[in-house]
Design an enzyme around this catalytic site. Structure first.
Site, PDB file in Angstrom:
ATOM      1  N   ASN A  33       9.039  13.221 -21.460  1.00 34.91           N
ATOM      2  CA  ASN A  33       8.109  14.182 -20.865  1.00 34.91           C
ATOM      3  C   ASN A  33       7.222  13.449 -19.865  1.00 34.91           C
ATOM      4  O   ASN A  33       6.334  12.692 -20.250  1.00 34.91           O
ATOM      5  CB  ASN A  33       7.277  14.831 -21.966  1.00 34.91           C
ATOM      6  CG  ASN A  33       6.309  15.877 -21.430  1.00 34.91           C
ATOM      7  OD1 ASN A  33       6.123  16.028 -20.225  1.00 34.91           O
ATOM      8  ND2 ASN A  33       5.671  16.611 -22.327  1.00 34.91           N
ATOM      9  N   CYS A  38       1.015  19.816 -17.711  1.00 33.85           N
ATOM     10  CA  CYS A  38       2.466  19.941 -17.539  1.00 33.85           C
ATOM     11  C   CYS A  38       2.862  21.127 -16.655  1.00 33.85           C
ATOM     12  O   CYS A  38       3.993  21.188 -16.168  1.00 33.85           O
ATOM     13  CB  CYS A  38       3.149  20.058 -18.900  1.00 33.85           C
ATOM     14  SG  CYS A  38       2.975  18.583 -19.923  1.00 33.85           S
ATOM     15  N   HIS A  41      10.335  22.957 -17.921  1.00 32.84           N
ATOM     16  CA  HIS A  41       9.579  21.738 -18.194  1.00 32.84           C
ATOM     17  C   HIS A  41      10.273  20.969 -19.313  1.00 32.84           C
ATOM     18  O   HIS A  41      10.677  21.544 -20.327  1.00 32.84           O
ATOM     19  CB  HIS A  41       8.151  22.106 -18.600  1.00 32.84           C
ATOM     20  CG  HIS A  41       7.365  20.967 -19.146  1.00 32.84           C
ATOM     21  ND1 HIS A  41       7.214  19.770 -18.483  1.00 32.84           N
ATOM     22  CD2 HIS A  41       6.677  20.831 -20.319  1.00 32.84           C
ATOM     23  CE1 HIS A  41       6.478  18.956 -19.205  1.00 32.84           C
ATOM     24  NE2 HIS A  41       6.139  19.571 -20.325  1.00 32.84           N
TER      25      HIS A  41
END
Length: 329
Positions: free
Chosen positions: A286, A117, A256
């Site tokens: 996500n 990520c 994020h």
């Protein structure tokens, strides 16, 4: 930190698949509810790449084509592609050359970078160095992941979280605005808490691996949650301190998009009002390396030349970091 020659984001592009998987559909697949998912994650729906003939390279190529069209850039002008992904088309060959071919980047070389990520921030720093060195004029950074291919849709702890998508930025040299500083870190002690354990050199695929469902993402949500908040907060504070910035000097925070509660906690720790925090997790979930560039794509019209942006991420590894930039060329 100041440099004579900055790498500036001069164009953005994005792509998400057309198929929507919303919370009500997930209610029929696992023991969960729309209210629980929304309250615990902030996610209403996510996009899924359902075409079995398509993969990560296809989404990346579409994001690049969108970027090129938006900026009226000839694909032959691109010197390099840095592809941030945790879900390559295959283990070998690398995906970046395939993306170059599909996007028409006939003069570019490229490589994959897996920072989970945090991959987009890692790739952004790497690409910035290529621009700052003077060796390359135009470098594209893509954050892309097809998380649906490594998600166990019988595991309610993970299947509600992830989606598919791709975001791209073009870097060019500038004397005024651009990427001014990075704080990038890792903590390998966290690797056990968020991983796909099967399929690598440690645990090659075999009957036992598949039987144990080790081809899918597994995570210790509580540990990841705690470390994400702490790590993103700390790297943001570090980058502000060494650039002599107060948080009030920052125009926008782009975190994020892992979980709305993580985003809210980081904003609270930094004393940043949510009006200055860009959030699109409710639409995409996500998307791993794609979350930050998709935010830049979604909200690009809100950013004015000279705006100060703070980007921050946390992912498997553990990987984490922050980036400070001024928008525009």
């Amino acid at each position: 930190m100041t440099r004579n020659n900055l790498a500036a984001i001069t164009a953005v592009g994005g792509y998400v698949p057309s198929t929507v998987l919303d919370n009500y559909q997930l209610e029929k697949m696992v023991d969960t509810s729309n209210d629980w998912i929304l309250s615990r994650t902030g996610i209403q729906e996510r996009r899924i790449l359902t075409d079995p003939e398509k993969a990560t390279s296809d989404m990346a190529a579409e994001a690049i084509k969108d970027l090129l069209e938006n900026s009226d850039t000839n694909p032959e002008e691109i010197d390099c592609l840095v592809l941030a992904t945790a879900t390559p088309d295959q283990l070998l060959a690398p995906t970046a050359p395939v993306v170059c071919q599909k996007a028409g980047l006939t003069n570019a070389w490229g490589f994959d970078l897996n920072g989970a990520c945090s991959g987009f921030l890692y790739a952004l720093s790497t690409a910035a160095a290529l621009i700052e060195s003077g060796r390359h004029k135009k470098v594209i950074v893509v954050g892309v992941d097809t998380m649906s291919r490594i998600i166990d849709y019988t595991d309610r702890n993970t299947c509600v979280l992830f989606g598919d998508g791709a975001g791209a930025v073009l870097l060019e040299a500038s004397e005024n605005n651009g990427l001014k500083d990075f704080v990038l870190k890792t903590n390998g002690a966290g690797s056990e808490f968020l991983s796909v354990s099967g399929g690598g050199s440690l645990k090659p695929f075999h009957d036992g691996t598949l039987e144990n469902r080790e081809q899918f993402v597994k995570q210790d949500g509580r540990t990841v949650f705690k470390n994400a908040i702490e790590s993103m907060t700390n790297t943001c504070n570090e980058i502000l301190e060494r650039n002599l910035l107060d948080v009030t000097d920052v125009d926008w925070v782009i975190p994020h998009q892992a979980n709305i509660r993580i985003i809210n906690a980081v904003a609270s720790n930094l004393n940043v009002p949510m009006e200055k925090v860009k959030v699109n997790i409710e639409r995409y979930g996500n998307t791993t390396a794609a979350t930050i560039p998709l935010c830049l794509w979604d909200f690009k019209n809100d950013f004015k030349t000279g705006d100060r942006l703070l980007l921050t991420a946390f992912g498997a590894g553990f990987t984490f970091g922050s980036c400070y930039l001024s928008w525009g060329k």
